[in-house]
Design a protein around this motif. Structure first.
Motif, PDB file in Angstrom:
ATOM      1  N   LYS A  52       0.807  -1.222   0.000  1.00 53.78           N
ATOM      2  CA  LYS A  52       0.000   0.000   0.000  1.00 53.78           C
ATOM      3  C   LYS A  52       0.839   1.270   0.000  1.00 53.78           C
ATOM      4  O   LYS A  52       0.303   2.361  -0.201  1.00 53.78           O
ATOM      5  CB  LYS A  52      -0.949   0.007   1.190  1.00 53.78           C
ATOM      6  N   ILE A  57      -5.314   1.892  -4.292  1.00 57.68           N
ATOM      7  CA  ILE A  57      -6.295   0.819  -4.223  1.00 57.68           C
ATOM      8  C   ILE A  57      -6.729   0.349  -5.616  1.00 57.68           C
ATOM      9  O   ILE A  57      -7.072  -0.820  -5.820  1.00 57.68           O
ATOM     10  CB  ILE A  57      -7.528   1.246  -3.386  1.00 57.68           C
ATOM     11  N   ALA A 111      -8.880  -4.673  -6.064  1.00 59.91           N
ATOM     12  CA  ALA A 111      -8.078  -3.778  -5.233  1.00 59.91           C
ATOM     13  C   ALA A 111      -6.625  -4.215  -5.174  1.00 59.91           C
ATOM     14  O   ALA A 111      -6.318  -5.395  -5.020  1.00 59.91           O
ATOM     15  CB  ALA A 111      -8.652  -3.722  -3.811  1.00 59.91           C
TER      16      ALA A 111
END
Length: 219
Positions: A52, A57, A111
């Protein structure tokens, strides 16, 4: 105390080439080399930096990100930029390998390219998380090390014939290259998480040994 070697262009390219056809997971190893030499991260940070911090996303690359305080070697958040095209190509190739081999995926197909966003970008050969060893220095400060990654980087440098080099060479080489391109000491401090101008100067100091190496290869 002797500084870790500064790695010159032709030696770095040779190391990339050897790593690409060598042992273990070549795609991961090449990507990690690009991260070490392209961002100046420490091994501790490379072992922990999560997906991340690289991907949005929707699967797009975060050009401007951060090494958060829980990841940073000195617990101080600093900026991180994924803007080097060669670096992101190398990381994307390894992430595609992870997806193909189902290394830490999620059930969501839309995602983070199906990758677990909290998982480290880089995993072991078996698809696991690198183990960090906690150490307490004589001054009481806490530090972490990753012996398996340290050994891997020493081996990759040795195979390329770069004597005495380690992952720390990547951090120093990155800083020196940025300085040559016009980066100020303040910018080096910000990008590398350094707390003083003296530390920045020490990191980018080329020294007589490097100048001698340049002179030796002038022809």
């Amino acid at each position: 105390m002797a500084k870790t070697p500064y790695v010159q262009d032709h030696d770095l390219q040779q190391m990339f080439n050897i790593a690409a056809v060598s042992y273990g997971q070549p795609l991961r190893n090449v990507a990690m080399l690009h991260v070490i030499y392209g961002t100046g991260m420490t091994l501790q940070e490379v072992a922990k930096i999560p997906v991340k911090a690289y991907l949005r996303i929707d699967g797009r690359i975060m050009e401007e990100s951060a090494i958060t305080s829980d990841i940073a070697f000195n617990a101080n958040e600093r900026p991180l930029y994924w803007t080097n095209s060669k670096l992101v190509v190398a990381i994307d190739a390894y992430l595609a390998y992870r997806i193909e081999h189902s290394h830490m995926l999620t059930t969501s197909k839309s995602a983070y390219r199906r990758l677990d966003p909290d998982s480290p970008i880089f995993l072991t050969d078996e698809g696991g998380i690198y183990k960090l060893t906690k150490r307490i220095t004589k001054t009481g400060a806490i530090s972490y090390s990753c012996d398996s990654l340290s050994q891997l980087f020493r081996k990759m440098h040795a195979q390329a014939g770069i004597a005495g080099a380690s992952a720390e060479s990547g951090r120093r080489t990155c800083a020196i290259r940025l300085t040559k391109q016009g980066a100020s000491l303040d910018q080096i401090m910000s990008l590398f998480g350094l707390q003083s101008l003296r530390a920045a100067r020490d990191l980018v100091d080329i020294g007589k040994v490097h100048l001698g190496a340049i002179a030796a290869r002038v022809f």
